[in-house]
Every structure is written in structure tokens, then in C-alpha cells.
Design a protein around this motif. Structure first.
Motif, PDB file in Angstrom:
ATOM      1  N   TYR A 253      -7.745   4.967  10.559  1.00  0.00           N
ATOM      2  CA  TYR A 253      -6.724   5.437  11.165  1.00  0.00           C
ATOM      3  C   TYR A 253      -5.350   5.717   9.910  1.00  0.00           C
ATOM      4  O   TYR A 253      -4.835   4.306  11.234  1.00  0.00           O
ATOM      5  N   GLN A 254      -4.737   6.522   9.449  1.00  0.00           N
ATOM      6  CA  GLN A 254      -3.036   6.266   9.437  1.00  0.00           C
ATOM      7  C   GLN A 254      -2.644   6.935  10.431  1.00  0.00           C
ATOM      8  O   GLN A 254      -3.010   8.586  10.631  1.00  0.00           O
ATOM      9  N   VAL A 255      -1.232   6.759  10.635  1.00  0.00           N
ATOM     10  CA  VAL A 255      -0.678   7.406  11.233  1.00  0.00           C
ATOM     11  C   VAL A 255       1.044   7.219  10.768  1.00  0.00           C
ATOM     12  O   VAL A 255       1.411   5.664  10.326  1.00  0.00           O
ATOM     13  N   ARG A 256       1.724   8.377  10.748  1.00  0.00           N
ATOM     14  CA  ARG A 256       3.015   8.408  10.122  1.00  0.00           C
ATOM     15  C   ARG A 256       4.085   7.378  10.605  1.00  0.00           C
ATOM     16  O   ARG A 256       4.306   7.498  11.314  1.00  0.00           O
ATOM     17  N   THR A 257       4.900   6.269   9.788  1.00  0.00           N
ATOM     18  CA  THR A 257       5.353   5.646  10.317  1.00  0.00           C
ATOM     19  C   THR A 257       6.859   6.095  10.151  1.00  0.00           C
ATOM     20  O   THR A 257       7.458   6.128   8.966  1.00  0.00           O
ATOM     21  N   SER A 281       0.117  -2.337   7.373  1.00  0.00           N
ATOM     22  CA  SER A 281       1.061  -1.283   7.921  1.00  0.00           C
ATOM     23  C   SER A 281       1.674  -0.982   5.954  1.00  0.00           C
ATOM     24  O   SER A 281       1.589  -1.593   5.805  1.00  0.00           O
ATOM     25  N   GLY A 282       2.175   0.547   5.482  1.00  0.00           N
ATOM     26  CA  GLY A 282       1.713   0.352   4.751  1.00  0.00           C
ATOM     27  C   GLY A 282       0.937   0.412   3.814  1.00  0.00           C
ATOM     28  O   GLY A 282       0.648   0.240   2.613  1.00  0.00           O
ATOM     29  N   THR A 283       0.298   1.066   4.697  1.00  0.00           N
ATOM     30  CA  THR A 283      -0.700   1.530   4.052  1.00  0.00           C
ATOM     31  C   THR A 283      -1.237   2.686   3.039  1.00  0.00           C
ATOM     32  O   THR A 283      -1.304   3.208   4.039  1.00  0.00           O
ATOM     33  N   THR A 284      -2.098   2.606   2.021  1.00  0.00           N
ATOM     34  CA  THR A 284      -2.571   3.220   1.134  1.00  0.00           C
ATOM     35  C   THR A 284      -3.734   3.628   1.058  1.00  0.00           C
ATOM     36  O   THR A 284      -4.518   4.625   0.268  1.00  0.00           O
ATOM     37  N   ALA A 285      -4.430   2.670   0.958  1.00  0.00           N
ATOM     38  CA  ALA A 285      -5.797   2.734   0.557  1.00  0.00           C
ATOM     39  C   ALA A 285      -6.532   1.779   1.353  1.00  0.00           C
ATOM     40  O   ALA A 285      -6.451  -0.050   2.206  1.00  0.00           O
ATOM     41  N   ARG A 297      -8.194  -3.492   2.758  1.00  0.00           N
ATOM     42  CA  ARG A 297      -7.189  -1.913   3.190  1.00  0.00           C
ATOM     43  C   ARG A 297      -5.891  -3.273   3.330  1.00  0.00           C
ATOM     44  O   ARG A 297      -5.405  -4.231   2.403  1.00  0.00           O
ATOM     45  N   ASN A 298      -5.020  -2.724   1.912  1.00  0.00           N
ATOM     46  CA  ASN A 298      -3.493  -3.040   1.606  1.00  0.00           C
ATOM     47  C   ASN A 298      -2.274  -2.784   2.564  1.00  0.00           C
ATOM     48  O   ASN A 298      -2.611  -2.103   3.558  1.00  0.00           O
ATOM     49  N   ASP A 299      -1.899  -3.524   2.219  1.00  0.00           N
ATOM     50  CA  ASP A 299      -0.447  -3.799   3.278  1.00  0.00           C
ATOM     51  C   ASP A 299       1.062  -4.820   3.400  1.00  0.00           C
ATOM     52  O   ASP A 299       1.064  -5.260   1.910  1.00  0.00           O
ATOM     53  N   VAL A 326      -2.130  -3.871  -4.561  1.00  0.00           N
ATOM     54  CA  VAL A 326      -3.250  -3.074  -4.959  1.00  0.00           C
ATOM     55  C   VAL A 326      -3.190  -1.752  -4.876  1.00  0.00           C
ATOM     56  O   VAL A 326      -2.872  -1.149  -2.800  1.00  0.00           O
ATOM     57  N   LYS A 327      -3.543  -0.491  -5.814  1.00  0.00           N
ATOM     58  CA  LYS A 327      -3.874   0.461  -5.349  1.00  0.00           C
ATOM     59  C   LYS A 327      -4.944   1.237  -5.136  1.00  0.00           C
ATOM     60  O   LYS A 327      -5.579   2.300  -4.519  1.00  0.00           O
ATOM     61  N   GLU A 328      -6.204   0.359  -6.115  1.00  0.00           N
ATOM     62  CA  GLU A 328      -7.070   1.213  -6.189  1.00  0.00           C
ATOM     63  C   GLU A 328      -8.615   0.077  -5.703  1.00  0.00           C
ATOM     64  O   GLU A 328      -8.329  -1.137  -5.612  1.00  0.00           O
ATOM     65  N   LEU A 329      -9.338   0.666  -4.464  1.00  0.00           N
ATOM     66  CA  LEU A 329     -10.128   0.170  -4.028  1.00  0.00           C
ATOM     67  C   LEU A 329     -11.413   0.246  -3.808  1.00  0.00           C
ATOM     68  O   LEU A 329     -11.731   1.019  -4.138  1.00  0.00           O
ATOM     69  N   ALA A 330     -12.652  -0.436  -4.233  1.00  0.00           N
ATOM     70  CA  ALA A 330     -14.373  -0.306  -4.002  1.00  0.00           C
ATOM     71  C   ALA A 330     -15.007  -1.421  -3.307  1.00  0.00           C
ATOM     72  O   ALA A 330     -14.604  -1.784  -4.649  1.00  0.00           O
ATOM     73  N   PHE A 331     -15.749  -1.442  -2.509  1.00  0.00           N
ATOM     74  CA  PHE A 331     -17.082  -1.903  -2.591  1.00  0.00           C
ATOM     75  C   PHE A 331     -17.887  -1.791  -2.994  1.00  0.00           C
ATOM     76  O   PHE A 331     -18.454  -0.822  -3.289  1.00  0.00           O
ATOM     77  N   SER A 332     -18.970  -3.011  -3.343  1.00  0.00           N
ATOM     78  CA  SER A 332     -20.115  -2.891  -4.492  1.00  0.00           C
ATOM     79  C   SER A 332     -21.152  -2.370  -3.328  1.00  0.00           C
ATOM     80  O   SER A 332     -20.776  -2.206  -2.043  1.00  0.00           O
TER      81      SER A 332
END
Length: 534
Positions: A253-257, A281-285, A297-299, A326-332
Motif C-alpha cells: 500500500y502507498q502512504v503519502r510522504t 519511496s516515490g512509488t506510482t506503480a 515496484r518503481n522506486d 518505469v510507469k507501467e508494468l505487468a507480470f505474465s
């Protein structure tokens, strides 16, 4: 009459659709079963399930029931989506029967009506109030013809059934309630709640409080120990998005920094302990792999730039860097690879197509100026669009097989794409502003000399049967704002038009997707069903 007899009678009616039919009409919604229709030059194969104008057609997951709205109106409120409607909700079996009226002032906005995953119940809001975005919540047991809708709440703004369809969580006047379907009892879980989500195994309920209540994320066991009330456990305040692992063992889960406005740090907690620890930190995906083994996750992201991509154990141990910005990601689907868009250009909405095999493969960049991508169900292929600037601007479909050195061009000028069992399918050669396209398929695995096959021409939209062997396609008419509905058999290449003058959407329905359900406009307006075989 037993269920088997009803089914046999409905299928016989479909088989004899060309014959004169009686004028039996059921209650509510105007049943049209047996009503003769004027002959059509093409199509005209549908049997009327319900008579009269209808909108917002939907079908249960098992394909046995359809719901629709009648007497719809657009609310006279500024700023609402143009497609929003309020109307009277009906339900009808797709194999025939009298439509049942469920309620008035039901909205078509997402969340206004839901089927349970097991298709046993329909949940819906009546008397929907736009000002407070809530209504009275009702539930109906679909398989019980004599059952009456039960009212569960008066000012419900959110509701969600559990993954197995046995439990229900809903927010009534800001109070989250939880209990067994269809009639509870429902216990109060917490106040000032906006949304909720069950863990995949249905054993925990997570919920977020409104921003006015600090936007906290909390969780509570679905089942309470005998004689003991379970109190919610708070993970954090100011929470953004959150994701549960498919095995229900962890939540990220994201927590506002406070350090950077609008940015979030990523935390991870095990269930049921729910003790969070910071992992990025600084995670959007961020996402768990389907087998729950990996966490990507992006960091290190900033407001103007997404962070670098790391993938590691789902338990939160440090991962390895596999991509930049990286902004978009998806596992196979098989969890053996990770796809992502690297060096992402926010204004352009595109990046470099990256793929890395897990656990320790080298990342490969196989495409540029990529706005989106999707995985095949077997995890062996990833398809993506790429914007080519020379010799002329073109948006082309590319195909990459995991482990290959490079991607191959599947077809130029593509509008929409996906996978069927054994093929990459897409729309191309579009005219009339994308309203008429060729529907093509590239067989997989791909032969070196193989070229895409044209399955259908002039289509607007399509749906695949569950086994991938048939296609339910619509074609936009030029003389009206309606569509023709046709079915195509992939193996025999046979095509048959079922009806003309339909409105979107059309659905497969019935056992093994044996039927098609759709709404017709005009003189023969109503909800129809037809055999979904050419």
C-alpha cells in the motif's frame, strides 16, 4: 414445469424462430416471448425476451440471466457524464420467462448494480440520489422465481460481494456493514468509510476511510470468533492505492510522504499481523505476480519523473533493478516474466517496451514509443503498439516471444488487439473513423512466412466465446446509429448475421456461450436472444 422442460422449450423456440409464434406476454417490462417479427432481409434470428426500448444490458457470469433498464432518462444535473441514465431495472432468464421488475431510479454508473461472482444474486441501488451519490440497496436471489427483493440499506454509496458470493460489504450512510448474503445479519465495522475490498480468499476485509477521516486503511476479519467482536486494525493514514497478493498473505500500500507533495512511499504488511514496513519511496506503480512469489515496484520517483523498476521477493526483500523511469508494468500470467514501459515520456504517454524473464534473466528493450501492451494467456507472448514516424506516421502492432532477440511486426495501422487461444487478433484497415475495420488473426506460434488472416470485414466491436472458437461481432450501420450483430466460427470460418438494428453491447450467454443476447431499437425494440452458432 421443471427447469429441464423450460430449457428445452426455450431452445425449441429458438430453433423454430422462423415460424409464426403466439402472443403470450409476461409481466413487467413487457415480455415479448413468442411475438412474431416482421421479416428481415438479413438476420432476424432473435427471439424476443422482453418488449420495448431498453438500455444498459448486462449478463450474469454464468450467462443465465440478463438485466436491463427501461424508461431511462438523463438527470438534469450539470457536470454528469453524458452516458449517465436513471431507469427501471428488470431481469429476465436468457432461456425465456417473464421479466421481473426490480426497482425504479436505478443508475447505470459503475457500482450502481452488480451480480455476485457466483451469479446467485443481483445487488442494485434504487432511488439513486445524485447529490449524495447513494441509494437504497436491494438484493434478489436470481434462481428463485418467487423470491422478492430484500432491502438492505437506505443510503448506500458503495457495496461489494465477496469473491465466493457468500458475503457482502456495503457503506450505508458512511457506516461500513458486513454480513452474509442475502439477508445478514450485517454488523457495523467502521465509520466514515469510502470503499472496501475483500482479500482474494475472502477471509479479510480491507477498507479506506474518507479523506476527512485521514484516508486511513484498515482491515478486519470477515468471520468473528464466537462471542467476540473483532476490532479493525489500522495499517496507516493518508493511504493511496493498495494491492493484495493473490494468495492473500500480503498487502502492499502507498502512504503519502510529507517530503514531496503528491508522492507516496510503498509499504508492505503480512496477513494477519498487518505490521507495515517501508519497501520503496516515490512509488506510482506496483504489483504482485499471479503466483504471489514476486513484488515489482518503481522506486525513487518524482512528480515529473517515474522511478526505476525493481523486482524481488514478495516478502519485501530488496530486489534487482530491471528498468529505468518505469510507469507501467505487468507480470505474465504464468509469473515467468515481467513486462514494463521504461524511460517513460509523460507528455507523450509512451515508453520503451521492456521484458525480463524471472528470476534472473537480463532485461530486454524490444520496442519504442509504446503506449500500451498486453500478455497472452500462456505467458509466452507479449503484444504492444508502437508509434512509427517514418516513412509516414503509423501505429503498428508488434509481437514479442519471451526469450527472443527482438520483436516482430504483426501488422501496420492497428486499432485494438488481444489474444485468443492460438492467435493474436486485432482490428486493422479501419475506415469511417474506426467504425468499420477488418478483424484479423495471426496464428501462434508464428511461422516465419505466416501472414495475418482476415476473419471478418467491416466490424466495430467483438467478443470472444470462452473457448475462443467463436466471435460475436458488431458492425456499425450507415443508415442509423445502430449495429448489426453476427457470429463467426473460427474453425469453419462460417459467418451468420443474427440481427440488424442493435445497440451496444451484445453478449454471449447460456451454457457454453451457446446464445447471444442483445437489444434492438426501432419498431421491434426489445431484448432478444439468438443461437450463437453460424
Amino acid at each position: 414445469m421443471n427447469r429441464r422442460s423450460v430449457m428445452a422449450g426455450a431452445l425449441l423456440a429458438l430453433a423454430l424462430v422462423g415460424c409464426k409464434r403466439g402472443e403470450d406476454k409476461g409481466g413487467g417490462g413487457g415480455a415479448g416471448q413468442g411475438k412474431a417479427r416482421a421479416g428481415a432481409a438479413v438476420g432476424g434470428l432473435g427471439v424476443m425476451l422482453a418488449e420495448g426500448p431498453a438500455e444498459d444490458l448486462r449478463v450474469t457470469e454464468d450467462g443465465q440471466f440478463a438485466t436491463y433498464l427501461t424508461k431511462t432518462r438523463k438527470p438534469t444535473v450539470e457536470g454528469i457524464p453524458p452516458q449517465m441514465r436513471l431507469g427501471t431495472l428488470y431481469v429476465v432468464p436468457v432461456t425465456g420467462g417473464s421479466p421481473r421488475k426490480l426497482g425504479d431510479a436505478v443508475t447505470n454508473v459503475p457500482g450502481g448494480m452488480l451480480f455476485t461472482p457466483d451469479s446467485k444474486h443481483v445487488l442494485y441501488l434504487t432511488g439513486y440520489n445524485l447529490a449524495i451519490q447513494s441509494g437504497a440497496l436491494h438484493v434478489l436471489a436470481l434462481s428463485e422465481p418467487s423470491a422478492e427483493p430484500q432491502k438492505l440499506g437506505d443510503a448506500v454509496s458503495y457495496f461489494l460481494p465477496s469473491p465466493d458470493g457468500s458475503k457482502l460489504a456495503f457503506v450505508d450512510g458512511g457506516i461500513l456493514k458486513l454480513g452474509a448474503l442475502p439477508s445478514g445479519p450485517f454488523r457495523q465495522v467502521g465509520g466514515e468509510v469510502s470503499t472496501a475490498e475483500f482479500s482474494p480468499d475472502g477471509k479479510m476485509l480491507f477498507f479506506k476511510r474518507r479523506l476527512a477521516a485521514a484516508g486511513g486503511l484498515l482491515a478486519v476479519p470477515v468471520e468473528e470468533p464466537a462471542g467476540k467482536q473483532s476490532e479493525p486494525s489500522k495499517l496507516a493514514d493518508q493511504v493511496g492505492d493498495y494491492v493484495l497478493s493473490p494468495d492473500s498473505k500480503r498487502v502492499a500500500y502507498q502512504v503519502r510522504t510529507p517530503a514531496v507533495s503528491g508522492m507516496y512511499d510503498l509499504f508492505l504488511a503480512d496477513l494477519p499481523e498487518l505490521k507495515g514496513r517501508k519497501v520503496a519511496s516515490g512509488t506510482t506503480a506496483f504489483a504482485f505476480s499471479p503466483d504471489s512469489k514476486w513484488l515489482a515496484r518503481n522506486d525513487g520517483g518524482k512528480p515529473e519523473q517515474p522511478g526505476d523498476l525493481y523486482v524481488g521477493p514478495a516478502s519485501g526483500e530488496p530486489g534487482r533493478k530491471v528498468g529505468e523511469r518505469v510507469k507501467e508494468l505487468a507480470f505474465s500470467p504464468d509469473s515467468q516474466a515481467l513486462g514494463f514501459l521504461a524511460k517513460y515520456d509523460l507528455p507523450a504517454g509512451a515508453g520503451l517496451m521492456g521484458v525480463v524473464s524471472l528470476p534472473d534473466g537480463e532485461p530486454k528493450l524490444v520496442g519504442s514509443r509504446v503506449p500500451n501492451f498486453t500478455w497472452g494467456k500462456d505467458g509466452k507472448y507479449v503484444a504492444f503498439l508502437s508509434r512509427f514516424l517514418k516513412p509516414i506516421y503509423s501505429v503498428d502492432l508488434m509481437l514479442y516471444q519471451v526469450g527472443a532477440e527482438k520483436a516482430e511486426k504483426a501488422h501496420p495501422g492497428v486499432f485494438g488487439y488481444g489474444f485468443t487461444p492460438g492467435a493474436l487478433v486485432f482490428r486493422a484497415g479501419c475506415i469511417r473513423e474506426g467504425r468499420a475495420c477488418d478483424f484479423k488473426a495471426l496464428p501462434l506460434p508464428r511461422d516465419a512466412q505466416a501472414q495475418p488472416q482476415t476473419w471478418l470485414q467491416g466490424i466495430y466491436s467483438y467478443k470472444l466465446s470462452e473457448d475462443g472458437n467463436r466471435i460475436l461481432a458488431t458492425s456499425a450501420r450507415m443508415d442509423s446509429d445502430t449495429f448489426d450483430v453476427a457470429v463467426y466460427d473460427v474453425k469453419t470460418q462460417a459467418r451468420k448475421t443474427l440481427d440488424q438494428g442493435a445497440q451496444l453491447p451484445a453478449y454471449f450467454a447460456g451454457k457454453d456461450d451457446s446464445l447471444a443476447v442483445y437489444v434492438l431499437k426501432g419498431a421491434n425494440a426489445g431484448v432478444y436472444v439468438a443461437p450463437a452458432h453460424p
